[in-house]
Design a protein around this motif. Structure first.
Motif, PDB file in Angstrom:
ATOM      1  N   MET A  39       0.524  18.184   6.672  1.00  0.00           N
ATOM      2  CA  MET A  39       0.388  16.729   6.581  1.00  0.00           C
ATOM      3  C   MET A  39       0.654  16.083   7.937  1.00  0.00           C
ATOM      4  N   ALA A  40       1.645  16.596   8.678  1.00  0.00           N
ATOM      5  CA  ALA A  40       1.959  16.042   9.992  1.00  0.00           C
ATOM      6  C   ALA A  40       0.817  16.266  10.967  1.00  0.00           C
ATOM      7  N   LEU A  41       0.149  17.418  10.861  1.00  0.00           N
ATOM      8  CA  LEU A  41      -0.957  17.716  11.766  1.00  0.00           C
ATOM      9  C   LEU A  41      -2.150  16.810  11.506  1.00  0.00           C
ATOM     10  N   VAL A  42      -2.477  16.611  10.242  1.00  0.00           N
ATOM     11  CA  VAL A  42      -3.627  15.764   9.940  1.00  0.00           C
ATOM     12  C   VAL A  42      -3.342  14.313  10.313  1.00  0.00           C
ATOM     13  N   VAL A  43      -2.102  13.853  10.146  1.00  0.00           N
ATOM     14  CA  VAL A  43      -1.746  12.490  10.557  1.00  0.00           C
ATOM     15  C   VAL A  43      -1.884  12.348  12.070  1.00  0.00           C
ATOM     16  N   ALA A  44      -1.430  13.373  12.811  1.00  0.00           N
ATOM     17  CA  ALA A  44      -1.574  13.337  14.268  1.00  0.00           C
ATOM     18  C   ALA A  44      -3.047  13.301  14.667  1.00  0.00           C
ATOM     19  N   ALA A  45      -3.879  14.075  13.981  1.00  0.00           N
ATOM     20  CA  ALA A  45      -5.313  14.082  14.276  1.00  0.00           C
ATOM     21  C   ALA A  45      -5.939  12.721  14.001  1.00  0.00           C
ATOM     22  N   VAL A  46      -5.513  12.086  12.918  1.00  0.00           N
ATOM     23  CA  VAL A  46      -6.025  10.755  12.581  1.00  0.00           C
ATOM     24  C   VAL A  46      -5.627   9.743  13.656  1.00  0.00           C
ATOM     25  N   PHE A  47      -4.387   9.836  14.143  1.00  0.00           N
ATOM     26  CA  PHE A  47      -3.935   8.928  15.197  1.00  0.00           C
ATOM     27  C   PHE A  47      -4.776   9.102  16.460  1.00  0.00           C
TER      28      PHE A  47
ATOM     29  N   ILE B 257      -4.433   3.984   8.946  1.00  0.00           N
ATOM     30  CA  ILE B 257      -4.603   2.536   9.037  1.00  0.00           C
ATOM     31  C   ILE B 257      -3.436   1.897   9.779  1.00  0.00           C
ATOM     32  N   ALA B 258      -2.211   2.319   9.442  1.00  0.00           N
ATOM     33  CA  ALA B 258      -1.031   1.778  10.116  1.00  0.00           C
ATOM     34  C   ALA B 258      -1.071   2.090  11.611  1.00  0.00           C
ATOM     35  N   GLY B 259      -1.434   3.320  11.948  1.00  0.00           N
ATOM     36  CA  GLY B 259      -1.541   3.680  13.361  1.00  0.00           C
ATOM     37  C   GLY B 259      -2.626   2.896  14.069  1.00  0.00           C
ATOM     38  N   ALA B 260      -3.757   2.706  13.390  1.00  0.00           N
ATOM     39  CA  ALA B 260      -4.858   1.951  13.985  1.00  0.00           C
ATOM     40  C   ALA B 260      -4.451   0.508  14.260  1.00  0.00           C
ATOM     41  N   LEU B 261      -3.696  -0.099  13.338  1.00  0.00           N
ATOM     42  CA  LEU B 261      -3.263  -1.478  13.535  1.00  0.00           C
ATOM     43  C   LEU B 261      -2.367  -1.607  14.767  1.00  0.00           C
ATOM     44  N   VAL B 262      -1.450  -0.656  14.933  1.00  0.00           N
ATOM     45  CA  VAL B 262      -0.563  -0.687  16.102  1.00  0.00           C
ATOM     46  C   VAL B 262      -1.367  -0.536  17.385  1.00  0.00           C
ATOM     47  N   LEU B 263      -2.289   0.428  17.393  1.00  0.00           N
ATOM     48  CA  LEU B 263      -3.105   0.658  18.586  1.00  0.00           C
ATOM     49  C   LEU B 263      -4.003  -0.539  18.889  1.00  0.00           C
ATOM     50  N   ARG B 264      -4.590  -1.121  17.835  1.00  0.00           N
ATOM     51  CA  ARG B 264      -5.447  -2.297  18.062  1.00  0.00           C
ATOM     52  C   ARG B 264      -4.642  -3.445  18.652  1.00  0.00           C
ATOM     53  N   ALA B 265      -3.408  -3.633  18.160  1.00  0.00           N
ATOM     54  CA  ALA B 265      -2.563  -4.716  18.693  1.00  0.00           C
ATOM     55  C   ALA B 265      -2.313  -4.518  20.184  1.00  0.00           C
ATOM     56  N   ILE B 266      -2.055  -3.263  20.581  1.00  0.00           N
ATOM     57  CA  ILE B 266      -1.816  -2.968  21.995  1.00  0.00           C
ATOM     58  C   ILE B 266      -3.082  -3.239  22.815  1.00  0.00           C
ATOM     59  N   PHE B 267      -4.217  -2.765  22.337  1.00  0.00           N
ATOM     60  CA  PHE B 267      -5.472  -2.955  23.061  1.00  0.00           C
ATOM     61  C   PHE B 267      -5.862  -4.427  23.104  1.00  0.00           C
ATOM     62  N   ILE B 268      -5.597  -5.158  22.029  1.00  0.00           N
ATOM     63  CA  ILE B 268      -5.930  -6.584  21.997  1.00  0.00           C
ATOM     64  C   ILE B 268      -5.101  -7.350  23.020  1.00  0.00           C
ATOM     65  N   ALA B 269      -3.804  -7.026  23.089  1.00  0.00           N
ATOM     66  CA  ALA B 269      -2.933  -7.679  24.078  1.00  0.00           C
ATOM     67  C   ALA B 269      -3.402  -7.356  25.494  1.00  0.00           C
ATOM     68  N   ALA B 270      -3.781  -6.099  25.738  1.00  0.00           N
ATOM     69  CA  ALA B 270      -4.279  -5.721  27.061  1.00  0.00           C
ATOM     70  C   ALA B 270      -5.584  -6.441  27.373  1.00  0.00           C
TER      71      ALA B 270
ATOM     72  N   LEU C  54      -3.658   5.907   4.768  1.00  0.00           N
ATOM     73  CA  LEU C  54      -2.750   4.791   5.020  1.00  0.00           C
ATOM     74  C   LEU C  54      -2.002   4.977   6.340  1.00  0.00           C
ATOM     75  N   TYR C  55      -1.585   6.211   6.634  1.00  0.00           N
ATOM     76  CA  TYR C  55      -0.985   6.490   7.946  1.00  0.00           C
ATOM     77  C   TYR C  55      -1.982   6.157   9.053  1.00  0.00           C
TER      78      TYR C  55
ATOM     79  N   ASP D   8       0.817  -1.206   0.000  1.00  0.00           N
ATOM     80  CA  ASP D   8       0.000   0.000   0.000  1.00  0.00           C
ATOM     81  C   ASP D   8       0.855   1.262   0.000  1.00  0.00           C
ATOM     82  N   PHE D   9       1.929   1.251   0.782  1.00  0.00           N
ATOM     83  CA  PHE D   9       2.818   2.417   0.810  1.00  0.00           C
ATOM     84  C   PHE D   9       3.505   2.594  -0.547  1.00  0.00           C
ATOM     85  N   ALA D  10       3.817   1.480  -1.204  1.00  0.00           N
ATOM     86  CA  ALA D  10       4.421   1.575  -2.537  1.00  0.00           C
ATOM     87  C   ALA D  10       3.430   2.153  -3.542  1.00  0.00           C
TER      88      ALA D  10
END
Length: 328
Positions: free
Chosen positions: A201-209, A111-124, A108-109, A26-28
């Motif tokens: 772009m950095a601000l909107v990515v932070a908002a999405v996270f 989605i990647a952030g959501a996957l990381v956060l979901r992994a953390i929440f799932i482990a918890a 895509l940023y 996807d990043f490609a």
């Protein structure tokens, strides 16, 4: 034990490797920013919808019907919740005036952030479930409270609102570093007057996270209401999130027509919350009924089908009628 899983360490490794490979793909694809034509968006959407079907068939044939039904039920729940994610992402892209050609990289940023956060929440969540069945009660109460809030907003017809000036994370970034007035492609930072500066772009990515965190709080307990297997919880989240980039461009014009989506999500979250509370009660008092997963799947599918039909009818009724033609 509620955290029993169908996955071996090898299956976990293969799954994570495939997931990382799909993210890299996807990043490609988004490396060169471009407007996404409908044909391309539909092709990627079909691809990402076919993946969970194939994977679910594998789970069903290899591990039995129960894990298979749990996977498909969890996937339907997560996919329906992800559509609400898309609506908020759409508002963020509009609020930050993101150029159309950069929209898919922002998604895509997210989605990647959501996957990381979901992994953390799932482990918890898995750790909580391993500690005792009281976690089902906690998850159930969280979902019921969320369902009440979502339904209240839906009944009031309260629109999603995004005020970027009130987002603490965005305000903090603006205080820490200067921000450029214009986008510079997909770059998050640039050097300006000899000093490193953030781009919008950095601000909107932070908002999405930040929004990803809010959605993770709801979605992870919801899927734990369907299955206690951390592997199935993770894969349902991963498959639901992977196709969001393409699905956004397919549904961009249709999202505003799903007027009753939040009504349906409130019903689904409330139902799963009640299911979790009943499951906890069943472990304490055996006479309390335990809602079977096939029934959950039926309720969820019927709810989504109902709100889709009612949304389309409401949209059709609200369209202004064409004035009758008069003679010359």
């Amino acid at each position: 034990m509620v955290t029993d899983t169908i996955a071996s360490p090898q299956l976990w490794i293969i799954t994570i490797a495939v997931l990382l490979g799909l993210l890299a793909l996807d990043f490609a694809v988004t490396r060169r920013p471009h407007d996404v034509p409908m044909r391309e968006a539909i092709a990627w959407t079909v691809f990402y919808l076919a993946l969970p079907v194939v994977f679910g068939a594998y789970v069903w044939l290899e591990h039995g019907s129960r894990p298979g039904v749990e996977f498909f039920t969890g996937y339907v729940v997560e996919k329906s919740l992800s559509v609400d994610n898309l609506f908020v992402f759409m508002l963020l892209l509009t609020a930050f005036a993101v150029p159309t050609r950069l929209a898919q990289r922002v998604l895509l940023y997210g989605i990647a952030g959501a996957l990381v956060l979901r992994a953390i929440f799932i482990a918890a969540g898995a750790a909580m479930l391993a500690a005792g069945t009281w976690a089902f009660l906690v998850f159930g109460v969280i979902l019921v409270i969320t369902a009440v809030k979502v339904m209240r907003d839906a009944v009031r017809d309260a629109d999603h609102e995004v005020d970027i000036d009130k987002m603490r994370g965005v305000r903090l970034l603006r205080r820490l570093m200067p921000v450029t007035d214009e986008y510079h492609g997909a770059r998050l930072t640039i050097k300006q007057a000899g000093r490193r500066a953030l781009t919008p772009m950095a601000l909107v990515v932070a908002a999405v996270f930040l929004t990803d965190i809010v959605f993770a709080v709801d979605s992870v307990p919801a899927v734990y209401g369907v299955t206690g297997d951390p592997y199935l919880v993770f894969t349902t989240n991963a498959f639901a999130l992977l196709g969001l980039r393409a699905l956004y461009f397919v549904l961009r014009n249709a999202l505003s027509r799903l007027r009753h989506l939040n009504h349906g999500l409130a019903v689904i979250l409330g139902f799963i919350g009640a299911k979790l509370v009943l499951h906890w009660a069943h472990t304490v008092w055996s006479w309390v009924p335990d809602v079977p997963t096939p029934l959950s799947l039926l309720v969820i599918v019927l709810t989504l089908a109902t709100v889709t039909v009612t949304s389309l009818r409401a949209t059709a009724r609200s369209r202004p009628e064409e004035p009758a033609r008069t003679g010359p």
